[in-house]
Scaffold this motif. Structure first.
Motif, short mmCIF file in Angstrom:
data_model
loop_
_atom_site.label_atom_id
_atom_site.label_comp_id
_atom_site.label_asym_id
_atom_site.label_seq_id
_atom_site.Cartn_x
_atom_site.Cartn_y
_atom_site.Cartn_z
N HIS A 141 0.82 -1.22 0.02
CA HIS A 141 -0.10 -0.03 0.03
C HIS A 141 0.76 1.43 0.13
CE1 HIS A 141 -3.57 -2.20 0.76
NE2 HIS A 141 -3.00 -2.90 1.74
N SER A 142 0.48 2.26 -0.58
CA SER A 142 0.94 3.57 -0.60
C SER A 142 0.78 4.21 0.70
CB SER A 142 0.75 4.44 -1.77
OG SER A 142 -0.77 4.78 -1.62
N LEU A 143 1.59 5.29 1.06
CA LEU A 143 1.19 6.14 2.03
C LEU A 143 -0.11 6.54 2.32
CD1 LEU A 143 2.28 7.35 5.03
CD2 LEU A 143 3.19 9.33 3.55
N GLU A 144 -0.65 7.10 1.12
CA GLU A 144 -2.10 7.64 1.09
C GLU A 144 -3.14 6.56 1.30
OE1 GLU A 144 -2.77 11.01 0.88
OE2 GLU A 144 -0.61 11.15 1.10
N GLU A 145 -2.72 5.33 0.69
CA GLU A 145 -3.80 4.43 1.11
C GLU A 145 -3.76 4.02 2.46
OE1 GLU A 145 -3.70 1.99 -3.19
OE2 GLU A 145 -2.14 1.51 -1.67
N ILE A 146 -2.53 4.04 3.34
CA ILE A 146 -2.44 3.67 4.48
C ILE A 146 -3.22 4.90 5.37
CG2 ILE A 146 -0.74 3.52 6.50
CD1 ILE A 146 1.22 2.37 4.18
N ALA A 147 -2.82 6.02 4.97
CA ALA A 147 -3.47 7.21 5.60
C ALA A 147 -5.00 7.18 5.46
CB ALA A 147 -2.93 8.51 5.15
N PHE A 151 -3.22 15.46 7.49
CA PHE A 151 -1.74 15.72 7.75
C PHE A 151 -1.18 14.91 8.98
CE2 PHE A 151 1.08 18.26 10.20
CZ PHE A 151 2.15 18.28 9.37
N GLY A 152 -1.75 14.88 9.85
CA GLY A 152 -1.44 14.10 11.07
C GLY A 152 -1.64 12.81 10.86
N GLU A 153 -2.58 12.27 10.37
CA GLU A 153 -2.75 10.70 9.85
C GLU A 153 -1.63 10.23 9.01
OE1 GLU A 153 -4.30 7.13 10.38
OE2 GLU A 153 -5.51 9.07 11.10
N ARG A 154 -1.17 11.00 8.09
CA ARG A 154 0.08 10.82 7.11
C ARG A 154 1.26 10.63 8.12
NH1 ARG A 154 -2.68 13.94 3.39
NH2 ARG A 154 -1.35 15.70 3.97
N ASN A 155 1.60 11.98 8.75
CA ASN A 155 2.65 11.96 9.49
C ASN A 155 2.78 10.90 10.52
OD1 ASN A 155 3.24 14.09 7.81
ND2 ASN A 155 3.25 15.59 9.45
N HIS A 156 1.92 10.68 11.25
CA HIS A 156 1.88 9.59 12.18
C HIS A 156 2.22 8.15 11.58
CE1 HIS A 156 0.11 12.35 15.20
NE2 HIS A 156 0.61 11.56 16.00
N MET A 157 1.63 7.95 10.58
CA MET A 157 1.80 6.50 9.96
C MET A 157 3.42 6.75 9.24
SD MET A 157 -0.52 4.45 10.32
CE MET A 157 -0.42 4.78 12.10
N ALA A 158 3.69 7.73 8.68
CA ALA A 158 5.01 7.67 8.20
C ALA A 158 6.17 7.33 9.25
CB ALA A 158 5.26 9.15 7.63
#
Length: 121
Positions: free
Chosen positions: A68-74, A92-99
């Motif tokens: 999965h891509s980061l966007e799919e994960i977020a 923004f928070g979701e993407r950064n935490h998952m990253a």
């Protein structure tokens, strides 16, 4: 737990909590939830760290369904549990935490990035 900013590190959070448990303070102030404590926060330390672990477990479970891509994960809203408004802020928070979790899992060798998609090793 907020660790979605540029300089945050999940392993450093675990280390900080371990050090804080040893501080003989008589009063504790935190910025969320219960705020002020007259004694050592006790099991709240464990609760705090359990949030981080639950997120990482959910991420591993999702990655188990395939790359999965980061966007799919977020888009799974693992951190916040659902899409919230204003979506730009929470996304923004979701993407950064998952990253941060992905960085940690890649450092452990549990996850690899192939063609812009993350997958379990």
């Amino acid at each position: 737990p907020w660790y979605g900013d540029r300089d945050s590190d999940i392993d450093a959070i675990y280390g900080s909590v371990a050090r804080l448990r040893q501080v003989p303070a008589k009063q504790w102030i935190c910025s969320h939830e219960s705020g002020f404590h007259q004694s050592q926060p006790g099991t709240l330390w464990d609760d705090y760290l359990a949030v981080i672990q639950r997120r990482e477990n959910a991420l591993r479970e999702y990655l188990g369904t395939g790359p999965h891509s980061l966007e799919e994960i977020a888009d799974q809203w693992i951190v916040y549990g659902r899409r919230l408004e204003p979506v730009e802020f929470y996304a923004f928070g979701e993407r950064n935490h998952m990253a941060k979790h992905l960085d940690r899992l890649m450092a452990e060798g549990a996850v690899v990035l192939e063609d812009g998609r993350f997958c379990l090793q």
